[in-house]
Scaffold this motif. Structure first.
Motif, mmCIF file in Angstrom:
data_model
loop_
_atom_site.group_PDB
_atom_site.id
_atom_site.type_symbol
_atom_site.label_atom_id
_atom_site.label_comp_id
_atom_site.label_asym_id
_atom_site.label_seq_id
_atom_site.Cartn_x
_atom_site.Cartn_y
_atom_site.Cartn_z
ATOM 1 N N VAL A 41 7.367 34.330 58.765
ATOM 2 C CA VAL A 41 8.292 33.251 59.081
ATOM 3 C C VAL A 41 9.695 33.797 58.838
ATOM 4 C CG1 VAL A 41 9.035 30.902 58.548
ATOM 5 C CG2 VAL A 41 6.609 31.498 58.418
ATOM 6 N N LEU A 42 10.512 33.743 59.878
ATOM 7 C CA LEU A 42 11.877 34.249 59.808
ATOM 8 C C LEU A 42 12.844 33.094 60.005
ATOM 9 C CD1 LEU A 42 11.452 37.344 62.138
ATOM 10 C CD2 LEU A 42 11.506 37.351 59.654
ATOM 11 N N MET A 43 13.877 33.041 59.165
ATOM 12 C CA MET A 43 14.927 32.047 59.331
ATOM 13 C C MET A 43 16.142 32.766 59.895
ATOM 14 S SD MET A 43 16.613 29.376 56.635
ATOM 15 C CE MET A 43 17.371 30.610 55.597
ATOM 16 N N SER A 44 16.642 32.248 61.012
ATOM 17 C CA SER A 44 17.805 32.892 61.628
ATOM 18 C C SER A 44 19.033 32.618 60.778
ATOM 19 C CB SER A 44 18.016 32.377 63.046
ATOM 20 O OG SER A 44 18.481 31.063 63.041
ATOM 21 N N ILE A 45 19.916 33.594 60.744
ATOM 22 C CA ILE A 45 21.176 33.402 60.022
ATOM 23 C C ILE A 45 22.215 33.050 61.103
ATOM 24 C CG2 ILE A 45 22.855 34.435 58.450
ATOM 25 C CD1 ILE A 45 20.505 36.161 57.396
ATOM 26 N N PRO A 46 22.880 34.016 61.735
ATOM 27 C CA PRO A 46 23.749 33.629 62.851
ATOM 28 C C PRO A 46 23.027 33.777 64.192
ATOM 29 C CG PRO A 46 24.271 35.844 62.210
ATOM 30 C CD PRO A 46 23.177 35.361 61.288
ATOM 31 N N ASP A 47 21.903 34.481 64.200
ATOM 32 C CA ASP A 47 21.218 34.821 65.438
ATOM 33 C C ASP A 47 20.599 33.587 66.078
ATOM 34 O OD1 ASP A 47 20.270 36.436 67.405
ATOM 35 O OD2 ASP A 47 18.618 37.269 66.246
ATOM 36 N N SER A 48 20.613 33.537 67.397
ATOM 37 C CA SER A 48 20.013 32.398 68.075
ATOM 38 C C SER A 48 19.042 32.815 69.182
ATOM 39 C CB SER A 48 21.100 31.491 68.646
ATOM 40 O OG SER A 48 21.858 32.190 69.607
ATOM 41 N N ILE A 49 18.908 34.110 69.453
ATOM 42 C CA ILE A 49 18.032 34.574 70.530
ATOM 43 C C ILE A 49 16.769 35.178 69.926
ATOM 44 C CG2 ILE A 49 17.761 36.183 72.445
ATOM 45 C CD1 ILE A 49 20.758 35.904 72.939
ATOM 46 N N VAL A 50 15.614 34.676 70.377
ATOM 47 C CA VAL A 50 14.317 35.196 69.946
ATOM 48 C C VAL A 50 13.854 36.187 71.005
ATOM 49 C CG1 VAL A 50 11.942 34.615 69.363
ATOM 50 C CG2 VAL A 50 13.784 33.033 68.783
#
Length: 156
Positions: free
Chosen positions: A56-65
């Motif tokens: 499980v990864l929580m995005s920090i500033p990133d928004s593209i998977v």
């Protein structure tokens, strides 16, 4: 005579293509996010179940998977509980793998689309979580062993 046999064997091994010498299970997958924090996976509802093998990864500033591999989108879904999800089928080193992504807020792919490594699959809101589950055919396996996220993931 023994020295000559050893020399012949070494010469023969030196002529083999590099992929034949590599381990068959040496799979390297790119990280689905460029900047993320690893968070604990959700607890199973049934206490007797084995824990899920996922990351499980929580995005920090990133928004593209991004796609972790080259393959075909076999399914897409949208549920209230987990948001948008994608199942990617990929054949790696002759083995069949399925990657199940959940938690996206918008999809950029549709069922039967062919995708390449690193291609955007969808979006996630900054601070939200995606879950990636990996299967070798129908057997769940731990994606953490294969993801190459050095420099991308910060542990919470």
């Amino acid at each position: 005579m023994k020295i000559m046999v050893k020399a012949c064997l070494l010469a023969a091994i030196g002529c083999l293509p590099v992929p034949l010498l590599a381990q068959k299970d040496s799979i390297k997958l790119i990280c689905p996010l460029n900047d993320a924090v690893v968070v604990p996976p959700p607890k199973n509802q049934v206490k007797l179940d084995e824990p899920d093998l996922c990351i499980v990864l929580m995005s920090i500033p990133d928004s593209i998977v991004k796609s972790v591999g080259t393959g075909r989108i076999t399914n897409t879904e949208n549920t209230e509980e987990s948001g948008y999800g994608v199942v990617l089928f990929s054949k790696i080193n002759g083995k069949e793998f399925y990657f199940w992504y959940t938690g996206m807020t918008k999809l950029l792919v549709r069922r039967n689309d062919v995708v390449k490594v690193g291609q955007p699959l969808g979006y996630i809101s900054p601070g939200n979580k995606i879950e990636l589950t990996m299967y070798e055919f129908e057997t769940p396996i731990d994606p953490v062993k294969y993801l190459d996220c050095k420099g991308v993931i910060k542990h919470d």
